[in-house]
Write an enzyme that holds these catalytic residues in place. Structure first.
Site, short mmCIF file in Angstrom:
data_model
loop_
_atom_site.label_atom_id
_atom_site.label_comp_id
_atom_site.label_asym_id
_atom_site.label_seq_id
_atom_site.Cartn_x
_atom_site.Cartn_y
_atom_site.Cartn_z
CB CYS A 86 -0.91 -0.75 0.99
SG CYS A 86 -0.36 -0.03 3.00
CG ASN B 12 4.59 -1.89 5.37
OD1 ASN B 12 4.78 -1.42 5.82
ND2 ASN B 12 3.54 -2.46 5.20
CB CYS C 253 -3.36 0.82 7.29
SG CYS C 253 -3.87 3.16 8.12
NE ARG C 254 -4.65 1.37 1.72
CZ ARG C 254 -4.86 2.01 0.41
NH1 ARG C 254 -5.67 1.89 -0.51
NH2 ARG C 254 -3.48 2.32 0.25
CB SER C 255 -0.29 -3.09 2.64
OG SER C 255 1.04 -2.10 3.06
CG ASP D 40 -5.10 4.62 3.30
OD1 ASP D 40 -5.05 4.33 4.26
OD2 ASP D 40 -3.83 5.07 2.37
#
Length: 152
Positions: free
Chosen positions: A8, A11, A13-15, A123
């Protein structure tokens, strides 16, 4: 050994959420010796930081650990090191392709392309909705793990 990299922007939150969810799924299926998972960001903004506090809290609700996870930036070596490089949104996928010099390659794709959603994962750093992100990441990780197992 199959290697998966989630990517993301920052690096945090999402990934890392995808990394933790996928690692949990892999361990529960007894595949930890066959599949390794990591995550990275296309920016260097948060290098060395742990996942976002709300990412950690959301994962903790589901009994999923983020222990030892630290943000890192995507690097050129990642293209050779990983079998799957999975972006959280279209912008990430475009940045991955540009950063790795791979305009089109089947190992680089968007996580939700494997689901019926076929959209970007929002996000939560900006939306504040960590539950929506968790739900979409979980669905995408289940679909990706199914794809990997079928290819093994």
């Amino acid at each position: 050994m199959i290697r998966v990299l989630f990517v993301c922007l920052g690096n945090i939150c999402r990934s890392p959420m995808a990394e933790a969810v996928m690692r949990d799924l892999i361990e529960k299926r007894g595949l930890a010796d066959a599949i390794k998972v990591d995550s990275a960001g296309t920016s260097s903004w948060h290098v060395g930081e742990p996942p976002h506090r709300k990412t950690q809290l959301k994962l903790k609700e589901y009994g999923i650990s983020t222990s030892g996870m630290k943000s890192r930036q995507l690097k050129n070596d990642d293209f050779e090191a990983f079998d799957y490089i999975v972006g959280m949104d279209s912008s990430n996928v475009n940045n991955i392709r540009e950063m790795l010099g791979q305009p089109e390659h089947p190992k680089i794709f968007r996580l939700l392309d494997l689901t019926s959603h076929k959209k970007d994962i929002p996000d939560p750093y900006y939306t504040g909705d960590f539950q929506e992100t968790y739900d979409l990441v979980s669905e995408g990780c289940e679909a990706l793990l199914k794809k990997i197992i079928e290819a093994m």
